[in-house]
Design a protein around this motif. Structure first.
Motif, PDB file in Angstrom:
ATOM      1  N   LYS A 264      -0.003  42.875 -11.448  1.00 53.04           N
ATOM      2  CA  LYS A 264       0.525  42.683 -10.195  1.00 53.04           C
ATOM      3  C   LYS A 264       2.063  43.158 -10.447  1.00 53.04           C
ATOM      4  O   LYS A 264       2.518  43.017 -11.651  1.00 53.04           O
ATOM      5  CB  LYS A 264       0.505  41.313  -9.993  1.00 53.04           C
ATOM      6  CG  LYS A 264      -1.044  41.001  -9.217  1.00 53.04           C
ATOM      7  CD  LYS A 264      -1.119  39.577  -9.060  1.00 53.04           C
ATOM      8  CE  LYS A 264      -2.483  38.829  -8.661  1.00 53.04           C
ATOM      9  NZ  LYS A 264      -2.614  37.595  -8.174  1.00 53.04           N
ATOM     10  N   ARG A 265       2.784  43.451  -9.509  1.00 50.10           N
ATOM     11  CA  ARG A 265       4.161  43.702  -9.470  1.00 50.10           C
ATOM     12  C   ARG A 265       5.029  42.496  -9.783  1.00 50.10           C
ATOM     13  O   ARG A 265       5.502  42.088  -8.613  1.00 50.10           O
ATOM     14  CB  ARG A 265       4.767  44.680  -8.253  1.00 50.10           C
ATOM     15  CG  ARG A 265       6.128  45.237  -8.542  1.00 50.10           C
ATOM     16  CD  ARG A 265       6.449  46.066  -7.473  1.00 50.10           C
ATOM     17  NE  ARG A 265       5.814  47.266  -7.567  1.00 50.10           N
ATOM     18  CZ  ARG A 265       6.232  48.445  -6.728  1.00 50.10           C
ATOM     19  NH1 ARG A 265       6.902  48.237  -5.833  1.00 50.10           N
ATOM     20  NH2 ARG A 265       5.552  49.438  -6.888  1.00 50.10           N
ATOM     21  N   SER A 266       4.822  41.913 -11.036  1.00 50.62           N
ATOM     22  CA  SER A 266       5.386  40.637 -11.117  1.00 50.62           C
ATOM     23  C   SER A 266       5.992  40.735 -12.929  1.00 50.62           C
ATOM     24  O   SER A 266       5.169  41.397 -13.770  1.00 50.62           O
ATOM     25  CB  SER A 266       4.611  39.536 -11.379  1.00 50.62           C
ATOM     26  OG  SER A 266       5.126  38.200 -11.748  1.00 50.62           O
TER      27      SER A 266
END
Length: 371
Positions: free
Chosen positions: A59-61
């Motif tokens: 995830k873009r985290s």
């Protein structure tokens, strides 16, 4: 033949089309592998064997970034590629950060598919993004820009001209399937939007113009959806929301309509624009990024000033089916001259060949060599 690892953060959207064209061509000439995230990737549509496809959880985290870099490191160690061709800003950051302190590494070919420092954001952020790209370019053998605009702006932000080239995106011939996905009202102008429903693509501006002006003689078909975030939009009454469509089916939707609209706020290239041209459909596009390199106003479509939404409204109100059809014929000729995938793939092959010859040395290449 070379062993090549392609890495992408996700594949949904224009990057899916690009990867499909590149992988389809290279699978006959090279030993190909692909890494892509589990999030927002249409994995079944990519032209690669399942045993050559590696999916990583993502995830873009920030909490996923280290895990992603570890996955990439393991994959490189396992297959030992001669070339790593990395697609997109985040994938480029993950890969090249791994190599910052390593002397021995494979050849790195990097394409941002739209520079982060050209996004519509604060000036200080642009400087930070550009600084990171300059640092990571030290571990890059060739930087592919997907338009002259992207190339020139990267020079303005201090990237190396010796490592930078321009290779326009390309797509192959449209499939022969002419079965239309829906019936349109032939007495109306039918416009098609294809892409993410987000700010970059100018989706908010498009809906705002349609809500303000109604356009009773126009129907707007919307192919796509949100990707990384969910938004609530006020859809006009003459808009038809379709959702995501498999990349192999896009041409049928384009053929059903009179023109395609690409109202991007910023755009590295705009693959949907050349997909429209190959189907003899003109394009209504903003004056941002590479779009004016693809669309010539009044020739194969219309260009409007993104900062003047009334220009877009006036263009839509003045659309004429006969004129659109003539521009579509011209657009197809321009497509075959400049934007066919054969030209793109041959240019990429030349980049690979030159990089392999000069492995271990500085990579002295000039942009004019590939344009």
């Amino acid at each position: 033949m070379a062993r090549i690892l392609h890495i992408s953060e996700f594949t949904k959207g224009g990057i899916e089309t690009h990867l499909h064209e590149v992988l389809k061509y290279q699978c006959d000439n090279h030993d190909i592998y692909l890494m892509a995230s589990q999030q927002d990737s249409n994995l079944d549509s990519l032209a690669i064997d399942p045993d050559r496809l590696h999916i990583y959880p993502y995830k873009r985290s920030p909490k996923y970034f280290i895990k992603t870099m570890q996955c990439i490191q393991r994959m490189i160690k396992e297959i030992n590629p001669e070339i790593v061709h990395v697609h997109g800003t985040f994938a480029g950051f993950f890969l090249r950060t791994l190599f910052l302190l390593k002397r021995k590494r494979p050849i790195v070919i990097y394409c941002s598919h739209g520079w982060a420092f050209l996004m519509d954001t604060q000036p200080w952020k642009k400087k930070v993004f550009a600084g990171i790209e300059r640092l990571l370019s030290l571990r890059t053998d060739c930087i592919i820009n997907i338009s002259q605009y992207e190339y020139q702006m990267s020079m303005n932000y201090g990237l190396s001209s010796k490592k930078s080239v321009v290779v326009y995106n390309g797509v192959s011939d449209a499939p022969d399937n002419h079965l239309l996905p829906f019936n349109v009202n032939k007495d109306k102008i039918n416009l098609l939007y294809v892409g993410r429903f987000d700010r970059q693509k100018g989706f908010d501006l498009l809906l705002e113009v349609f809500n303000d002006h109604q356009f009773m003689e126009v129907t707007l078909y919307l192919v796509g959806d949100t990707v990384l975030k969910e938004f609530d939009y006020d859809y006009p009454s003459n808009a038809v929301k379709i959702g995501w469509v498999d990349n192999s089916e896009i041409d049928r939707y384009i053929r059903a309509c009179d023109a395609v609209i690409v109202p991007s706020r910023w755009e590295g290239f705009g693959i949907v624009a050349i997909e429209a041209l190959r189907n003899k459909k003109p394009v209504i596009a903003s004056n941002r990024g590479a779009l004016p390199e693809i669309i010539q106003h009044g020739v194969n479509g219309y260009i409007f000033d993104f900062d003047n939404k009334e220009e877009l409204a006036n263009i839509i109100q003045g659309l004429n089916k006969n004129k659109l059809e003539m521009m579509g014929e011209t657009g197809e000729k321009i497509f075959y001259e400049k934007f066919h995938s054969d030209k793109m793939n041959k240019q990429i092959e030349r980049i690979y060949a030159d990089a392999l010859k000069k492995q271990g040395d500085l990579y002295p290449v000039t942009v004019n060599k590939y344009v």
